[in-house]
Design a protein around this motif. Structure first.
Motif: not given
Length: 255
Positions: A132, A134, A194, A216-217, A221
């Protein structure tokens, strides 16, 4: 006595094997399964796969945009690694972020993009992992350390505005951001994945990150971020393009 002899022989055999065999390295490769390996397809197996193929195709086939040229990843710099790094910068606005630069690890780029139509499945092949987007902060000293690590790795994906000069042996000769030297007493906002932000792929400078924004959903991604970029370009009638710009230059100081 016979039992003792057998037990002793077994121990010697195991000990001998243990002392002569050890792992010296691990390699991997990808094998394309095509007609070379499947000259006589099994009709029953093919029929069994039909409904599943239809379902998979319905997911993978939707078009997300168009690529202006064939794009691939290689060190020290490539058009695809440049594109993906720039997409990380572009995505910052959606998260209320204005990163100074971005880093995309070459190991996370698992396929090339062909010129022309780009589908959901094409992007999935490029970014198959659950990484994901970040955002984080690094001190100027840590940014210098990061660029030294990228030099030792002989290149990673970096965004437009980053200019590194490295030797063939992996030594960092110079590092600039938007034409300026890295200021040791400044703080820089960085966009990355991430996985990379945890200091993986030998970019350990990221372990000293601060002020982390790591949503983090599932929609965060990286593959969906890439697709959003392609869709935005397509909505404007534009093809997605990227070229090698000299972001990472290899210079042999001995010649």
């Amino acid at each position: 006595m016979k039992k003792i002899f057998i037990l002793l022989a077994a121990v010697m055999l195991v000990s001998s094997c243990a002392s002569h065999y050890r792992i010296t390295g691990i390699t991997r490769t990808r094998i394309l399964i095509d007609s070379t390996f499947d000259l006589r397809p099994d009709a029953e197996a093919a029929a069994f796969m039909v409904p599943y193929k239809h379902e998979v195709d319905s997911i993978m086939s939707p078009v997300v945009g168009h690529a202006a040229r064939y794009m691939w990843a290689e060190k020290p710099e490539s058009n695809l690694s440049n594109l993906l790094s720039d997409i990380l910068l572009w995505a910052g606005a959606a998260y209320g972020e204005t990163p100074s630069f971005a880093v995309y690890n070459m190991g996370g780029i698992r396929a090339a993009l062909s010129a022309g139509t780009v589908t959901y499945g094409d992007v999935l092949e490029v970014a198959p992992f659950e990484n994901k987007i970040c955002f984080l902060s690094l001190s100027g000293n840590k940014v210098k350390e990061l660029f030294q690590q990228i030099a030792r790795l002989h290149g990673e994906g970096v965004s437009h505005g980053v200019n590194l000069e490295i030797t063939p042996e992996g030594e960092l000769l110079s590092a600039q951001l938007n034409g300026e030297e890295i200021a040791a007493d400044s703080t820089y906002r960085v966009a990355t994945l991430d996985f990379v932000a945890e200091g993986n792929d030998n970019m350990t400078a990221f372990k000293d990150k601060t002020d982390v924004n790591a949503p983090q959903d599932t929609l965060n991604n990286i593959r969906f971020v890439i697709m959003d970029y392609f869709r935005e370009k397509a909505a404007k009638g534009e093809e997605v393009d990227a070229q090698v710009e000299g972001r990472i230059l290899v210079k042999d100081i001995n010649n």
